[in-house]
Design a protein around this motif. Structure first.
Motif, PDB file in Angstrom:
ATOM      1  N   SER A  23      10.405 -42.753 -53.918  1.00 56.53           N
ATOM      2  CA  SER A  23       9.698 -43.272 -52.754  1.00 56.53           C
ATOM      3  C   SER A  23       8.778 -44.519 -52.928  1.00 56.53           C
ATOM      4  CB  SER A  23       8.640 -42.245 -51.922  1.00 56.53           C
ATOM      5  OG  SER A  23       8.029 -42.643 -50.921  1.00 56.53           O
ATOM      6  N   HIS A  24       7.809 -44.920 -52.117  1.00 53.78           N
ATOM      7  CA  HIS A  24       7.328 -46.295 -52.466  1.00 53.78           C
ATOM      8  C   HIS A  24       5.767 -45.901 -52.780  1.00 53.78           C
ATOM      9  CE1 HIS A  24       9.883 -49.400 -49.983  1.00 53.78           C
ATOM     10  NE2 HIS A  24      10.549 -48.693 -51.129  1.00 53.78           N
ATOM     11  N   ALA A  25       5.224 -47.023 -53.502  1.00 57.16           N
ATOM     12  CA  ALA A  25       3.843 -46.604 -54.434  1.00 57.16           C
ATOM     13  C   ALA A  25       2.706 -47.376 -53.396  1.00 57.16           C
ATOM     14  CB  ALA A  25       4.130 -47.004 -55.850  1.00 57.16           C
ATOM     15  N   ASP A  26       3.108 -47.801 -52.500  1.00 54.96           N
ATOM     16  CA  ASP A  26       1.886 -48.682 -51.873  1.00 54.96           C
ATOM     17  C   ASP A  26       1.338 -48.210 -50.659  1.00 54.96           C
ATOM     18  OD1 ASP A  26       4.120 -48.576 -50.100  1.00 54.96           O
ATOM     19  OD2 ASP A  26       4.522 -50.942 -50.041  1.00 54.96           O
ATOM     20  N   LEU A  27       1.272 -46.681 -50.585  1.00 59.77           N
ATOM     21  CA  LEU A  27       0.520 -45.897 -49.571  1.00 59.77           C
ATOM     22  C   LEU A  27       1.170 -46.086 -48.122  1.00 59.77           C
ATOM     23  CD1 LEU A  27      -3.262 -46.710 -50.384  1.00 59.77           C
ATOM     24  CD2 LEU A  27      -1.708 -45.098 -51.269  1.00 59.77           C
ATOM     25  N   GLN A  28       2.191 -46.783 -48.041  1.00 66.92           N
ATOM     26  CA  GLN A  28       3.034 -46.936 -46.764  1.00 66.92           C
ATOM     27  C   GLN A  28       3.927 -45.597 -46.386  1.00 66.92           C
ATOM     28  OE1 GLN A  28       4.545 -50.941 -47.393  1.00 66.92           O
ATOM     29  NE2 GLN A  28       3.984 -50.805 -45.038  1.00 66.92           N
ATOM     30  N   CYS A  29       4.069 -44.853 -47.417  1.00 63.59           N
ATOM     31  CA  CYS A  29       5.326 -43.388 -47.152  1.00 63.59           C
ATOM     32  C   CYS A  29       4.129 -42.211 -47.628  1.00 63.59           C
ATOM     33  CB  CYS A  29       6.209 -43.517 -48.124  1.00 63.59           C
ATOM     34  SG  CYS A  29       7.128 -45.185 -47.944  1.00 63.59           S
TER      35      CYS A  29
ATOM     36  N   GLN B 115       6.763 -41.444 -40.663  1.00 64.36           N
ATOM     37  CA  GLN B 115       5.970 -42.681 -40.193  1.00 64.36           C
ATOM     38  C   GLN B 115       5.818 -43.643 -41.256  1.00 64.36           C
ATOM     39  OE1 GLN B 115       4.230 -42.930 -37.452  1.00 64.36           O
ATOM     40  NE2 GLN B 115       5.080 -41.013 -36.555  1.00 64.36           N
ATOM     41  N   PHE B 116       6.322 -44.744 -41.260  1.00 65.04           N
ATOM     42  CA  PHE B 116       6.062 -45.924 -42.308  1.00 65.04           C
ATOM     43  C   PHE B 116       4.721 -46.517 -41.820  1.00 65.04           C
ATOM     44  CE2 PHE B 116       7.476 -49.955 -44.208  1.00 65.04           C
ATOM     45  CZ  PHE B 116       7.499 -49.735 -45.413  1.00 65.04           C
ATOM     46  N   LEU B 117       3.660 -46.336 -42.881  1.00 65.91           N
ATOM     47  CA  LEU B 117       2.260 -46.758 -42.550  1.00 65.91           C
ATOM     48  C   LEU B 117       2.281 -48.209 -42.699  1.00 65.91           C
ATOM     49  CD1 LEU B 117       0.738 -43.661 -44.240  1.00 65.91           C
ATOM     50  CD2 LEU B 117       1.348 -43.879 -41.614  1.00 65.91           C
ATOM     51  N   GLU B 118       1.002 -48.746 -42.190  1.00 67.01           N
ATOM     52  CA  GLU B 118       0.668 -50.303 -42.616  1.00 67.01           C
ATOM     53  C   GLU B 118       0.270 -50.248 -43.845  1.00 67.01           C
ATOM     54  OE1 GLU B 118       0.679 -53.137 -40.572  1.00 67.01           O
ATOM     55  OE2 GLU B 118       1.705 -51.863 -39.092  1.00 67.01           O
ATOM     56  N   ARG B 119       0.440 -51.542 -44.657  1.00 68.49           N
ATOM     57  CA  ARG B 119       0.058 -51.707 -45.860  1.00 68.49           C
ATOM     58  C   ARG B 119      -1.431 -51.781 -46.063  1.00 68.49           C
ATOM     59  NH1 ARG B 119       1.062 -54.045 -50.846  1.00 68.49           N
ATOM     60  NH2 ARG B 119       3.207 -53.599 -51.279  1.00 68.49           N
ATOM     61  N   GLN B 120      -2.075 -51.097 -46.914  1.00 69.87           N
ATOM     62  CA  GLN B 120      -3.389 -51.198 -46.945  1.00 69.87           C
ATOM     63  C   GLN B 120      -4.264 -51.917 -47.943  1.00 69.87           C
ATOM     64  OE1 GLN B 120      -5.259 -47.036 -47.268  1.00 69.87           O
ATOM     65  NE2 GLN B 120      -3.384 -46.365 -46.092  1.00 69.87           N
TER      66      GLN B 120
HETATM   67 MG   LIG Z   1       5.546 -51.877 -48.719  1.00 67.15          MG
END
Ligand SMILES: [Mg+2]
Ligand SMILES: Nc1nc2c(ncn2[C@@H]2O[C@H](COP(=O)(O)OP(=O)(O)OP(=O)(O)O)[C@@H](O)[C@H]2O)c(=O)[nH]1
Length: 239
Positions: free
Chosen positions: A93-99, A200-205
């Motif tokens: 998965s991704h590591a940027d808090l979007q997933c 949900q694909f969250l906004e980048r924080q």
């Molecule tokens: Mg991202």
């Protein structure tokens, strides 16, 4: 016995790495059968130091790290994580808090609920409105149908999860973003059942996207994906 390995490729995510791991600590609490592998994918910020600090803190699941000295691409980071993974099932998965971290366990449960979990390819399906990005995703689905004869839906949605036997079909996996297309295509070609869960694909924080920061950069990304769809079309099972 490790049943599931989760790989998170991290590229310059030092600012939010603590929050990322906190999320996984909650989602994986008490799961001794799950392994979390953080890959420092050649970051130039303090991601490596943050990962080392989190690993030293320990966890109630198996907690590992992989260090890639020089960044060679998103796919390469994931492949380095996969090489270390010991689980019967593999996920990334991704590591940027979007997933959201809980998505991986929800997806694992959905795959295990299938009559043949070994023959499944699990993936997220983004259900929130993503505006222009959502249109490009639909265009990519259409192109996959036209070029490959396979309808690959929401190719870049996370997480991805499959039994490790699919790795036997990975001959020359790409080292960039195309790894998401590649794994999905290989799974469909192998006749695996696709198991999707809504995510949900969250906004980048924090930080910024490495590719979707302007219209030209999005178009470059699309062109690269299109090129890779053509490569798959021409080389099929050989790669
Ligand atoms: Mg991202
Ligand atoms: N671009 C890029 N991302 C990488 C790499 N290695 C790991 N990643 C991770 O891949 C994830 C996705 O990258 P993003 O640039 O956020 O792409 P995205 O999430 O599809 O796009 P946005 O919605 O714009 O954030 C992040 O967690 C990155 O840290 C790499 O070599 N290049």
């Amino acid at each position: 016995m490790i049943r599931l390995s989760i790989i998170l490729p991290c590229y310059n995510e030092g600012e939010t790495l603590g929050a990322l791991v906190d999320g996984y600590r909650r989602a994986l609490a008490g799961r001794g059968d799950v392994e979390l592998i953080l890959v420092d994918n050649g970051s130039t910020d303090d991601t490596a130091r943050q990962i080392a600090r989190e690993i030293a803190t320990g966890a109630s699941f198996v907690f590992e790290s992989v260090s890639v000295p020089h960044n060679r691409g998103y796919g390469h980071g994931i492949l380095c994580g996969l090489a270390k993974a010991r689980g019967s099932f593999l996920a990334w998965s991704h590591a940027d808090l979007q997933c959201p971290p809980a998505d991986v366990i929800r997806l694992f449960d959905a795959v295990l609920a299938h009559p043949e979990p070994h023959n499944c390819f699990g993936k997220g399906h983004r259900v929130n409105d993503r505006g222009r990005a959502g249109l490009l995703t639909r265009l990519q689905t259409l192109l996959s149908q036209l070029l490959l004869g396979q309808r690959l839906v929401e190719i870049n949605a996370q997480p991805k999860l499959f039994h490790r036997s699919l790795l036997n079909r990975f001959h020359r996996p790409p080292i960039g973003y195309e790894l998401d297309i590649y794994a999905y295509y290989k799974a469909v070609r192998a006749g695996l059942s696709v198991v999707s869960i809504p995510v949900q694909f969250l906004e980048r924080q924090a930080g910024r996207s490495k590719w979707a920061f302007s219209l030209p950069s999005r178009l470059r990304f699309m062109a690269r994906n299109l090129w890779y769809l053509l490569t798959l079309r021409l080389n099929g099972e050989r790669i």
